[in-house]
Scaffold this motif. Structure first.
Motif, PDB file in Angstrom:
ATOM      1  N   MET A   1       0.986  -1.270   0.186  1.00 31.09           N
ATOM      2  CA  MET A   1       0.147  -0.179   0.001  1.00 31.09           C
ATOM      3  C   MET A   1       0.816   1.290  -0.121  1.00 31.09           C
ATOM      4  SD  MET A   1      -1.102  -0.767   3.741  1.00 31.09           S
ATOM      5  CE  MET A   1      -0.234  -1.421   5.096  1.00 31.09           C
ATOM      6  N   ARG A   2       0.367   2.290  -0.553  1.00 30.33           N
ATOM      7  CA  ARG A   2       1.006   3.706  -0.481  1.00 30.33           C
ATOM      8  C   ARG A   2       0.187   4.514   0.288  1.00 30.33           C
ATOM      9  NH1 ARG A   2       4.797   4.412  -4.592  1.00 30.33           N
ATOM     10  NH2 ARG A   2       4.744   2.796  -5.968  1.00 30.33           N
ATOM     11  N   PRO A   3       0.693   4.735   1.603  1.00 36.03           N
ATOM     12  CA  PRO A   3      -0.036   5.560   2.666  1.00 36.03           C
ATOM     13  C   PRO A   3      -0.024   6.903   1.920  1.00 36.03           C
ATOM     14  CG  PRO A   3       2.186   4.928   3.496  1.00 36.03           C
ATOM     15  CD  PRO A   3       2.172   4.318   2.059  1.00 36.03           C
ATOM     16  N   ILE A   4      -1.060   7.556   2.528  1.00 36.97           N
ATOM     17  CA  ILE A   4      -1.275   9.156   2.318  1.00 36.97           C
ATOM     18  C   ILE A   4      -0.573   9.890   3.487  1.00 36.97           C
ATOM     19  CG2 ILE A   4      -2.844  11.192   1.954  1.00 36.97           C
ATOM     20  CD1 ILE A   4      -4.769   8.892   0.561  1.00 36.97           C
TER      21      ILE A   4
ATOM     22  N   THR B  99      -0.982  17.295   1.781  1.00 36.52           N
ATOM     23  CA  THR B  99      -1.142  15.908   1.584  1.00 36.52           C
ATOM     24  C   THR B  99      -0.443  15.281   0.543  1.00 36.52           C
ATOM     25  OG1 THR B  99      -3.307  16.281   2.683  1.00 36.52           O
ATOM     26  CG2 THR B  99      -3.203  14.236   1.318  1.00 36.52           C
ATOM     27  N   MET B 100       0.135  14.262   0.654  1.00 35.55           N
ATOM     28  CA  MET B 100       0.925  13.579  -0.444  1.00 35.55           C
ATOM     29  C   MET B 100       0.661  12.033  -0.429  1.00 35.55           C
ATOM     30  SD  MET B 100       4.416  15.453  -0.517  1.00 35.55           S
ATOM     31  CE  MET B 100       4.523  15.744   1.262  1.00 35.55           C
ATOM     32  N   VAL B 101       1.006  11.588  -1.574  1.00 35.71           N
ATOM     33  CA  VAL B 101       0.951  10.130  -1.415  1.00 35.71           C
ATOM     34  C   VAL B 101       2.240   9.704  -1.213  1.00 35.71           C
ATOM     35  CG1 VAL B 101       0.302   8.004  -2.677  1.00 35.71           C
ATOM     36  CG2 VAL B 101      -1.366  10.056  -2.598  1.00 35.71           C
ATOM     37  N   SER B 102       2.465   8.758  -0.289  1.00 29.07           N
ATOM     38  CA  SER B 102       3.828   8.195  -0.269  1.00 29.07           C
ATOM     39  C   SER B 102       4.672   7.704  -1.492  1.00 29.07           C
ATOM     40  CB  SER B 102       3.892   7.195   0.810  1.00 29.07           C
ATOM     41  OG  SER B 102       5.233   6.506   0.897  1.00 29.07           O
ATOM     42  N   THR B 103       5.924   8.114  -1.975  1.00 33.87           N
ATOM     43  CA  THR B 103       6.407   7.634  -3.027  1.00 33.87           C
ATOM     44  C   THR B 103       7.136   6.245  -2.817  1.00 33.87           C
ATOM     45  OG1 THR B 103       8.386   8.397  -2.084  1.00 33.87           O
ATOM     46  CG2 THR B 103       7.272   9.680  -3.832  1.00 33.87           C
ATOM     47  N   GLU B 104       7.167   5.797  -1.725  1.00 33.14           N
ATOM     48  CA  GLU B 104       7.321   4.319  -1.110  1.00 33.14           C
ATOM     49  C   GLU B 104       6.227   3.581  -0.985  1.00 33.14           C
ATOM     50  OE1 GLU B 104      10.400   2.943   2.417  1.00 33.14           O
ATOM     51  OE2 GLU B 104       9.550   4.817   2.344  1.00 33.14           O
ATOM     52  N   GLU B 105       6.419   2.281  -1.385  1.00 37.05           N
ATOM     53  CA  GLU B 105       5.279   1.154  -1.289  1.00 37.05           C
ATOM     54  C   GLU B 105       5.657   0.706   0.011  1.00 37.05           C
ATOM     55  OE1 GLU B 105       3.084   0.458  -3.541  1.00 37.05           O
ATOM     56  OE2 GLU B 105       2.161  -1.150  -2.579  1.00 37.05           O
ATOM     57  N   ILE B 106       4.756   0.777   0.941  1.00 35.14           N
ATOM     58  CA  ILE B 106       4.686   0.218   2.324  1.00 35.14           C
ATOM     59  C   ILE B 106       4.253  -0.963   2.378  1.00 35.14           C
ATOM     60  CG2 ILE B 106       4.573   0.603   4.826  1.00 35.14           C
ATOM     61  CD1 ILE B 106       6.213   2.771   3.953  1.00 35.14           C
ATOM     62  N   LEU B 107       4.825  -1.939   2.966  1.00 34.19           N
ATOM     63  CA  LEU B 107       4.230  -3.349   2.864  1.00 34.19           C
ATOM     64  C   LEU B 107       4.090  -3.728   4.320  1.00 34.19           C
ATOM     65  CD1 LEU B 107       6.171  -5.207   0.238  1.00 34.19           C
ATOM     66  CD2 LEU B 107       3.844  -4.554   0.024  1.00 34.19           C
TER      67      LEU B 107
END
Lengths: 326, 293
Positions: A1-4, B99-107
């Motif tokens: 997931m890509r957090p906001i 508000t930004m969408v993370s550039t990193e994919e967090i699992l």
């Protein structure tokens, strides 16, 4: 997931709260302005300007029209959710820590800190339907626990109040008579201050997080210990998934010690545990400081975390989260 | 999206434009128009703005609005969606990017790599187990001292033992005692004064390190001992796999050691795997340097 990532606060986050429909997310921080965000895309809807100190917690009414906030400026304020205007201010002689609306939104419980010789207290206030009728009188004031009361929430049917705080004891009070009904015993209970307390969606059980590096699940009615989740870091925030049997713990080493160690050693992830098996499911990384606040969307499909780093991270789960197996 | 350019040149001098970035001139522009959405769900947004050259530009954006089948929103939530902004959110700069969408994919990081358990069982069933059967004396766990039951790397009591962080930098005997005594006294204890247990560990370790040890460097962080074992097993029986782990963080330090039972197998492994691309890194495999002591 890509957090906001939501960077609306300039100081550490203290509390997060979703409204009942799960479309709004309220965030409180040590800067003085609670903020409301759209919970789907993280867009900022507005801010509630008026407090003059750190805001420790908030609660939103069931119909999402009223917001109550408790602040270190020795007041708790009622707000209009839509416009951000102040409706009423409850003034105290010490900082207000925890706020919680009762079922029906006609009562609210507010805790105040020990301050300048005053002991900590739990205040029960009547909330008027029309803000012009609102008064600042307390229906009841409960006293007794030593040290700060970090969280006080309503029990089932508004008959009880559950509180937990620095003395590491969980107490259940009668909300009408103000009598102490139950206390957690020394062996089962936490060994260090309780930092957070969250009820399950149906209110049948609740979860407490403590600096003793554990979180415990309790039965609301009998105050019996059901489960213990042991972790390797102090727990600052806890939440439970309304959808799956998952428990989320957030924390990390004390904020004052963060600069002394490698950031990887701080353990700033939100840790997921299986509620029943008490086993770790996984961790979600991202914060640069300890997690101070956690909240699950009422639909169980997203959760947000607020950190000492001033960021709110809004996570929408990937589809594979919902069939994760241990 | 269609851009209809340059409807009329701006009357303002360029110098002023440069200074306040054209933002204050926005009042000169016609207001934003929203047309639709029509029956096909197409919404048109007409905006005007100044481009870099100071020309007024009309931007027409067509958006198709689709209803998500799964989205269940309450009536009130839909209504709240159109609430006007208030408080500080009213004067939000476009560039503030709150508000930004993370550039990193967090699992959701699992504590064990998925499928670790079955893999271990498989590994135990293969050549290692056969060696174990052949001579139980060969399979001695250095952590708990049990014979023929499991290898050190799979010792169930691993967590209870003194952690061995690195064994090439410092002689292991001194290190284990240092951690053991450091907790109590913190003072230096000469080797002769140390407990018998530590001495035994020391000799044990020297024995296991001197023969057929292969050093693997440039490992990716995710590589664990079972991965290395799987990689090296095809070359022959492996007696030990070790991946150096940072004691503080629990992350791999990027190197490890593999001991082979037979020297020829080790040689073949070095020839084959040195320069082998493994998990996006190029492995370096060589004979482990003999220890200095």
């Amino acid at each position: 997931m890509r957090p906001i990532l939501m960077k609306g606060h300039e100081r550490p986050l203290t509390f997060l709260k979703y409204n009942r429909d799960g479309d709004l997310l309220f965030s409180c921080a040590k800067d003085h302005t609670p903020t409301v965000w759209f919970a789907d895309n993280g867009e900022r809807l507005g801010t509630y300007r008026g407090h003059n100190g750190a805001v420790w917690s908030c609660d939103v009414s069931r119909d999402s029209t009223r917001l109550i906030t408790g602040s270190a400026d020795q007041s708790a304020k009622l707000w209009d959710v839509q416009t951000g205007s102040q409706l009423f201010t409850f003034n105290f002689d010490s900082p207000a820590r925890s706020v919680d609306f009762a079922v029906g939104d006609k009562l609210a419980v507010i805790t105040t800190d020990p301050f300048m010789g005053l002991t900590s207290a739990i205040h029960i206030k009547r909330i008027a339907r029309d803000p012009s009728d609102q008064t600042g009188e307390s229906v009841a004031i409960l006293k007794g626990p030593q040290g700060r009361i970090n969280r006080a929430v309503w029990g089932s049917l508004n008959k009880t109040i559950i509180s937990g705080g620095e003395d590491a004891v969980i107490r259940i009070w009668d909300s009408e008579t103000g009598k102490l009904l139950k206390e957690s015993d020394k062996e089962d209970g936490h060994k260090k201050p309780i930092t957070s307390l969250t009820k399950s969606t149906d209110g049948s059980h609740f979860l407490t997080g403590s600096l003793d590096k554990s979180a415990k699940l309790w039965d609301t009615r009998t105050l019996t210990l059901i489960k213990t989740y042991v972790t390797e870091r102090p727990v600052n925030a806890v939440t439970m998934s309304p959808l799956l049997d998952h428990v989320v713990l957030g924390g990390g080493q004390d904020a004052s010690a963060v600069t002394t160690t490698d950031h990887r050693a701080g353990k700033f992830e939100a840790k997921f545990y299986d509620k029943i098996l008490q086993e770790e499911i996984g961790g979600v990384k991202g914060h640069f400081g300890p997690i101070n606040a956690l909240a699950f969307n009422p639909d169980g499909k997203s959760f947000s975390s607020g950190g000492e780093d001033g960021y709110v991270r809004l996570h929408h789960f990937d589809p594979d989260y919902f069939n994760i197996k241990l | 999206m269609a851009v209809e350019a340059a409807t009329q040149p701006s009357k303002v001098r360029w110098g002023e434009l440069e200074e306040d970035d054209g933002e204050d001139l926005d009042f000169l522009l016609p207001p934003k128009q929203v047309i639709g959405p029509n029956e096909n769900g197409i919404k048109k947004v007409v905006e005007y703005k100044f481009n870099d050259e100071g020309n007024k530009v009309k931007i027409t954006t067509s958006i198709r609005i689709r209803k998500l089948a799964n989205a269940r929103l309450s009536k009130h939530a839909v209504e709240r969606r159109s609430w006007p902004k208030f408080g500080d959110a009213v004067h939000e700069d476009v560039g503030s990017r709150l508000t930004m969408v993370s550039t990193e994919e967090i699992l959701l990081e699992r504590p064990r790599a998925a499928g670790t358990k079955p893999e271990e069982a498989k590994a135990a069933g293969d050549p290692l187990a056969q060696i174990g059967k052949g001579g139980a004396a060969l399979m001695v766990c250095r952590t708990c001292g049990k014979k023929g039951e499991h290898w050190t790397s799979r010792c169930p009591y691993k967590d209870l033992a003194q952690p061995i962080e690195s064994f090439i930098d410092r002689p292991p005997s001194s290190e284990t005692t240092a951690t053991a005594t450091g907790a109590t006294k913190g003072a230096y204890v000469p080797p002769s004064m140390r407990g018998g247990g530590a001495e035994r560990v020391g000799t044990d370790m020297r024995r296991r390190n001197e023969e057929n040890s292969v050093r693997v460097t440039n490992l990716s962080e995710d590589t664990r001992e079972p991965d290395l074992h799987e990689l090296f097993r095809p070359f022959g029986s492996v007696s030990r796999v070790y991946v150096a782990v940072d004691q503080k963080t629990g992350m791999s330090r990027g190197f490890g050691f593999v001991n082979f039972v037979n020297r020829e197998d080790a040689e073949r492994a070095i020839n084959k795997l040195n320069g082998y691309g493994y998990d996006n890194l190029i492995l370096r495999v060589e004979w482990a340097a003999p220890r200095s002591n």
